[in-house]
Design a protein around this motif. Structure first.
Motif, mmCIF file in Angstrom:
data_model
loop_
_atom_site.group_PDB
_atom_site.id
_atom_site.type_symbol
_atom_site.label_atom_id
_atom_site.label_comp_id
_atom_site.label_asym_id
_atom_site.label_seq_id
_atom_site.Cartn_x
_atom_site.Cartn_y
_atom_site.Cartn_z
ATOM 1 N N ALA A 23 0.835 -1.212 0.000
ATOM 2 C CA ALA A 23 0.000 0.000 0.000
ATOM 3 C C ALA A 23 0.866 1.257 0.000
ATOM 4 O O ALA A 23 1.214 1.794 1.043
ATOM 5 N N THR A 24 1.246 1.710 -1.176
ATOM 6 C CA THR A 24 2.028 2.948 -1.308
ATOM 7 C C THR A 24 1.058 4.107 -1.541
ATOM 8 O O THR A 24 -0.092 3.873 -1.927
ATOM 9 N N PRO A 25 1.517 5.345 -1.357
ATOM 10 C CA PRO A 25 0.644 6.488 -1.666
ATOM 11 C C PRO A 25 0.166 6.444 -3.114
ATOM 12 O O PRO A 25 -0.992 6.754 -3.403
ATOM 13 N N ALA A 26 1.019 6.007 -4.031
ATOM 14 C CA ALA A 26 0.611 5.958 -5.442
ATOM 15 C C ALA A 26 -0.515 4.954 -5.636
ATOM 16 O O ALA A 26 -1.485 5.194 -6.362
ATOM 17 N N GLY A 33 -8.839 6.760 -7.547
ATOM 18 C CA GLY A 33 -9.223 7.031 -8.942
ATOM 19 C C GLY A 33 -10.277 6.032 -9.421
ATOM 20 O O GLY A 33 -11.264 6.395 -10.047
ATOM 21 N N PHE A 34 -10.071 4.759 -9.086
ATOM 22 C CA PHE A 34 -11.072 3.741 -9.454
ATOM 23 C C PHE A 34 -12.425 4.110 -8.857
ATOM 24 O O PHE A 34 -13.456 4.064 -9.532
ATOM 25 N N ALA A 35 -12.408 4.467 -7.573
ATOM 26 C CA ALA A 35 -13.677 4.738 -6.885
ATOM 27 C C ALA A 35 -14.377 5.942 -7.517
ATOM 28 O O ALA A 35 -15.586 5.932 -7.708
ATOM 29 N N VAL A 40 -14.309 -1.065 -10.378
ATOM 30 C CA VAL A 40 -13.864 -2.035 -9.372
ATOM 31 C C VAL A 40 -12.880 -2.983 -10.044
ATOM 32 O O VAL A 40 -13.203 -3.573 -11.081
ATOM 33 N N PRO A 41 -11.683 -3.091 -9.492
ATOM 34 C CA PRO A 41 -10.724 -4.009 -10.120
ATOM 35 C C PRO A 41 -11.122 -5.464 -9.889
ATOM 36 O O PRO A 41 -11.554 -5.826 -8.797
ATOM 37 N N LEU A 42 -10.990 -6.257 -10.903
ATOM 38 C CA LEU A 42 -11.341 -7.680 -10.783
ATOM 39 C C LEU A 42 -10.522 -8.365 -9.696
ATOM 40 O O LEU A 42 -11.030 -9.204 -8.964
ATOM 41 N N TRP A 43 -9.228 -7.971 -9.579
ATOM 42 C CA TRP A 43 -8.358 -8.762 -8.707
ATOM 43 C C TRP A 43 -8.757 -8.762 -7.240
ATOM 44 O O TRP A 43 -8.380 -9.649 -6.511
#
Ligand code: GTQ
Ligand code: FE2
Length: 384
Positions: A23-26, A33-35, A40-43
């Motif tokens: 969990a990095t800041p990036a 950004g996704f939210a 929603v990412p599949l993974w």
């Protein structure tokens, strides 16, 4: 220019819900950004969305008939039936399905109760339905203007979009069970509903012993040459009478004793209710069957995609569904979620039926999944 072998780039290990990237800041900014974009990412979801086999949210659960009946009786005293509420029906709510009145993700199962002289008003809906009678008599369900009597052991399919009303013509209350595909059509968002007339005609309030549908379609192996066009997409036969079902099961067991085929397995006879016009399931979304397990027999575990609900019609015994085992007696209802093994054992002890057999009425959603080529079961040739 010479091209050497491609240097493999050092690949980070694949991410998954159980192996998240650091969990990095990036990374956090990426997820924000996704939210923001409603992505929603599949993974993070794949294990839940695409499991290796069905994992039902519904759970195996048992409802004792005597408790249901007691509450239905109280509702009969306290809650009138009429236009708007439409039916005095109490639905089984599977504890895995968030308190919704859904026995399984696709099936509705309810106890319905009518007091002496009461009418449940006419309506129609796209939901496919049936009634099954575990005890009592005296109610006629009027389907498309055809009064159909309801007696113990009778199975009454009623395909979607048929007008229907129920009336209790006797001096005693009566209870029965309803099965519908309400949860399936709720999630598929395919429902339509219309109110009918507030009162039935005198001609529909008569109480014949046989419906017109039985007189036209209730003769095994015989179809009328000039039958009226089907009003709705299911069986034109509106009642499957107990005497016929009972005899079919007895005959299977007798044949087996004489060394002939026909039973599911030793001590286990079963029939499926079918459309006499086509041989297919009685309703487009619901399969209904009756199973007789003789005294002392334990059935082989059966697993299939899709869910079902059983009602004990007679006898007693023990039922195993997944990791649950219950003792059951007449009227008890239980659920079998998708891909959960089911087996039944008839008690060798004394029962209230003559034969000591455990008689089980069953309905399920298999026609949906067969139509979509999604049905699998442990009795398929290739169960996979
Ligand atoms: O008897 O018409 O349990 O429309 C649920 C919906 C029964 C019925 C139910 C219905 C009915
Ligand atoms: Fe209805």
């Amino acid at each position: 220019m010479t091209v050497g072998p491609v240097e493999p780039r050092a690949k980070p290990p694949a991410v998954s819900a159980s192996n998240p990237p650091e969990a990095t800041p990036a990374l956090e900014a990426l997820y924000r950004g996704f939210a923001r974009e409603l992505l929603v990412p599949l993974w993070t979801e794949i294990g839940d969305l695409m499991p290796t086999h069905p994992r039902s949210r519904a759970v195996p659960h048992l409802w004792k008939w005597r408790n249901l009946l007691r509450l239905a009786e109280q509702a009969g005293e306290l809650v009138p039936v009429g236009r708007g509420g439409e039916r005095r029906a109490l639905a089984l709510a599977n504890p895995g399905l968030d308190g919704r009145p859904f026995a399984t993700p696709t099936l509705w199962a309810a106890i319905q109760y009518l007091m002496p002289g009461e009418d449940a008003p006419e309506h129609r809906h796209t939901q496919h339905a049936f009634r099954f009678v575990v005890e009592g008599s005296g109610v006629w369900t009027v389907v498309g203007g055809d009064p159909v009597p309801m007696n113990r052991g009778d199975f009454l399919p009623q395909a979607g979009w048929n007008w229907h009303a129920h009336h209790n013509a006797t001096a005693s209350p009566m209870a029965w069970i309803d099965g519908l595909d309400i949860p399936f059509q709720y999630s598929a968002e395919t429902q339509f509903f219309e109110f009918g007339r507030d009162r039935l005609d005198a001609a529909e309030r008569i109480t014949p012993e046989r419906s017109r549908s039985e007189r036209l379609w209730g003769h095994p192996g015989l179809r009328p040459l000039r039958a009226p066009a089907a009003a709705a997409p299911g069986s034109p036969l509106l009642s499957y009478k107990w005497a016929v079902t009972d005899r079919a099961l007895d005959d299977q067991l007798e044949l087996a004793k004489e060394g002939h085929e026909g039973v599911v397995e030793p001590g286990h006879a079963a029939v499926r209710y079918t459309d006499p016009a086509t041989g297919a399931d009685v309703l487009p979304t619901i399969r209904a069957e009756f199973h007789r397990v003789t005294r002392g027999t334990e059935t082989a575990p059966f697993t299939e995609t899709g869910s079902s609900v059983y009602q004990v019609f007679d006898g007693s015994g023990s039922i195993t569904v997944g990791d649950r085992t219950w003792s059951v007696t007449r009227g008890d209802l239980f659920t079998v979620p998708s891909w959960t093994p089911f087996s039944a054992r008839s008690e060798a002890g004394t029962t209230d039926s003559d034969s000591g057999a455990l008689d089980l009425f069953r309905f399920g959603d298999a026609p949906i999944f067969e139509a979509l080529r999604l049905h699998r079961s442990t009795t398929d040739e290739d169960p996979r």
